[in-house]
Design a protein around this motif. Structure first.
Motif, PDB file in Angstrom:
ATOM      1  N   MET A   1     -40.468  31.763 -19.945  1.00 22.48           N
ATOM      2  CA  MET A   1     -41.164  30.510 -19.697  1.00 22.48           C
ATOM      3  C   MET A   1     -41.685  29.965 -21.025  1.00 22.48           C
ATOM      4  N   PRO A   2     -41.408  28.697 -21.327  1.00 19.50           N
ATOM      5  CA  PRO A   2     -41.869  28.123 -22.589  1.00 19.50           C
ATOM      6  C   PRO A   2     -43.397  28.115 -22.696  1.00 19.50           C
ATOM      7  N   MET A   3     -43.854  28.041 -23.908  1.00 18.90           N
ATOM      8  CA  MET A   3     -45.287  28.027 -24.194  1.00 18.90           C
ATOM      9  C   MET A   3     -45.736  26.580 -24.411  1.00 18.90           C
ATOM     10  N   ALA A   4     -46.847  26.188 -23.820  1.00 23.80           N
ATOM     11  CA  ALA A   4     -47.356  24.821 -23.963  1.00 23.80           C
ATOM     12  C   ALA A   4     -47.946  24.612 -25.355  1.00 23.80           C
ATOM     13  N   ALA A   5     -47.772  23.408 -25.885  1.00 23.80           N
ATOM     14  CA  ALA A   5     -48.318  23.070 -27.200  1.00 23.80           C
ATOM     15  C   ALA A   5     -49.830  23.276 -27.231  1.00 23.80           C
ATOM     16  N   SER A   6     -50.508  22.964 -26.150  1.00 28.80           N
ATOM     17  CA  SER A   6     -51.961  23.126 -26.088  1.00 28.80           C
ATOM     18  C   SER A   6     -52.363  24.592 -26.210  1.00 28.80           C
ATOM     19  N   ILE A   8     -50.577  26.930 -27.881  1.00 31.82           N
ATOM     20  CA  ILE A   8     -50.351  27.291 -29.281  1.00 31.82           C
ATOM     21  C   ILE A   8     -51.542  26.842 -30.116  1.00 31.82           C
ATOM     22  N   GLU A   9     -51.964  25.599 -29.919  1.00 28.82           N
ATOM     23  CA  GLU A   9     -53.102  25.054 -30.653  1.00 28.82           C
ATOM     24  C   GLU A   9     -54.368  25.871 -30.387  1.00 28.82           C
ATOM     25  N   ALA A  10     -54.626  26.207 -29.147  1.00 28.46           N
ATOM     26  CA  ALA A  10     -55.827  26.971 -28.793  1.00 28.46           C
ATOM     27  C   ALA A  10     -55.821  28.351 -29.440  1.00 28.46           C
ATOM     28  N   LEU A  11     -54.670  29.014 -29.461  1.00 26.14           N
ATOM     29  CA  LEU A  11     -54.575  30.332 -30.084  1.00 26.14           C
ATOM     30  C   LEU A  11     -54.846  30.256 -31.585  1.00 26.14           C
ATOM     31  N   ILE A  12     -54.255  29.253 -32.231  1.00 26.29           N
ATOM     32  CA  ILE A  12     -54.463  29.107 -33.675  1.00 26.29           C
ATOM     33  C   ILE A  12     -55.925  28.808 -33.968  1.00 26.29           C
ATOM     34  N   ARG A  13     -56.540  27.902 -33.200  1.00 28.26           N
ATOM     35  CA  ARG A  13     -57.955  27.573 -33.417  1.00 28.26           C
ATOM     36  C   ARG A  13     -58.871  28.757 -33.130  1.00 28.26           C
ATOM     37  N   ALA A  14     -58.504  29.601 -32.181  1.00 24.35           N
ATOM     38  CA  ALA A  14     -59.305  30.790 -31.886  1.00 24.35           C
ATOM     39  C   ALA A  14     -59.248  31.780 -33.050  1.00 24.35           C
ATOM     40  N   GLY A  15     -58.074  31.891 -33.671  1.00 19.98           N
ATOM     41  CA  GLY A  15     -57.912  32.823 -34.784  1.00 19.98           C
ATOM     42  C   GLY A  15     -58.365  32.270 -36.113  1.00 19.98           C
ATOM     43  N   ILE A  16     -58.324  30.946 -36.263  1.00 18.33           N
ATOM     44  CA  ILE A  16     -58.721  30.267 -37.504  1.00 18.33           C
ATOM     45  C   ILE A  16     -59.627  29.109 -37.079  1.00 18.33           C
ATOM     46  N   PRO A  17     -60.913  29.396 -36.839  1.00 18.44           N
ATOM     47  CA  PRO A  17     -61.811  28.423 -36.211  1.00 18.44           C
ATOM     48  C   PRO A  17     -61.951  27.069 -36.919  1.00 18.44           C
ATOM     49  N   ASP A  18     -61.803  27.034 -38.243  1.00 20.80           N
ATOM     50  CA  ASP A  18     -61.967  25.754 -38.938  1.00 20.80           C
ATOM     51  C   ASP A  18     -60.656  24.979 -39.055  1.00 20.80           C
ATOM     52  N   ALA A  19     -59.594  25.460 -38.435  1.00 22.12           N
ATOM     53  CA  ALA A  19     -58.272  24.858 -38.596  1.00 22.12           C
ATOM     54  C   ALA A  19     -58.150  23.508 -37.909  1.00 22.12           C
ATOM     55  N   ALA A  20     -57.483  22.597 -38.608  1.00 20.61           N
ATOM     56  CA  ALA A  20     -56.991  21.361 -38.001  1.00 20.61           C
ATOM     57  C   ALA A  20     -55.531  21.657 -37.668  1.00 20.61           C
ATOM     58  N   VAL A  21     -55.153  21.464 -36.420  1.00 22.83           N
ATOM     59  CA  VAL A  21     -53.823  21.858 -35.958  1.00 22.83           C
ATOM     60  C   VAL A  21     -53.110  20.656 -35.363  1.00 22.83           C
TER      61      VAL A  21
END
Length: 80
Positions: A1-6, A8-21
């Motif tokens: 099942m494909p992964m939603a863009a939202s 992916i964004e949430a995972l990156i922001r959780a791991g790198i809190p100051d990230a603009a994604v």
């Protein structure tokens, strides 16, 4: 099942809190994405380490549920 863009964004922001994604679905199939991740934490870090930080934030989903990710990383402009 494909992964939603939202997701992916949430995972990156959780791991790198100051990230603009920014996520772009390259093929319209929910399976091939481009991500631009900008973070002050990348300052002074070699690009390979920046990418490793993003992959770590994705928690091993690359190559599995997340099939393809074209990744661009950067530090914020004008934050010297």
């Amino acid at each position: 099942m494909p992964m939603a863009a939202s997701e992916i964004e949430a995972l990156i922001r959780a791991g790198i809190p100051d990230a603009a994604v920014e996520i772009t679905d390259l093929a319209g199939d929910g399976d091939h994405y481009a991500a631009r991740v900008t973070s002050e934490t990348f300052r002074g870090m070699p690009r390979v380490r920046q990418h490793q930080a993003v992959y770590a934030a994705l928690g091993g989903r690359m190559g599995g549920v997340l099939h393809a990710l074209q990744l661009t990383t950067a530090v914020p402009a004008g934050s010297e």
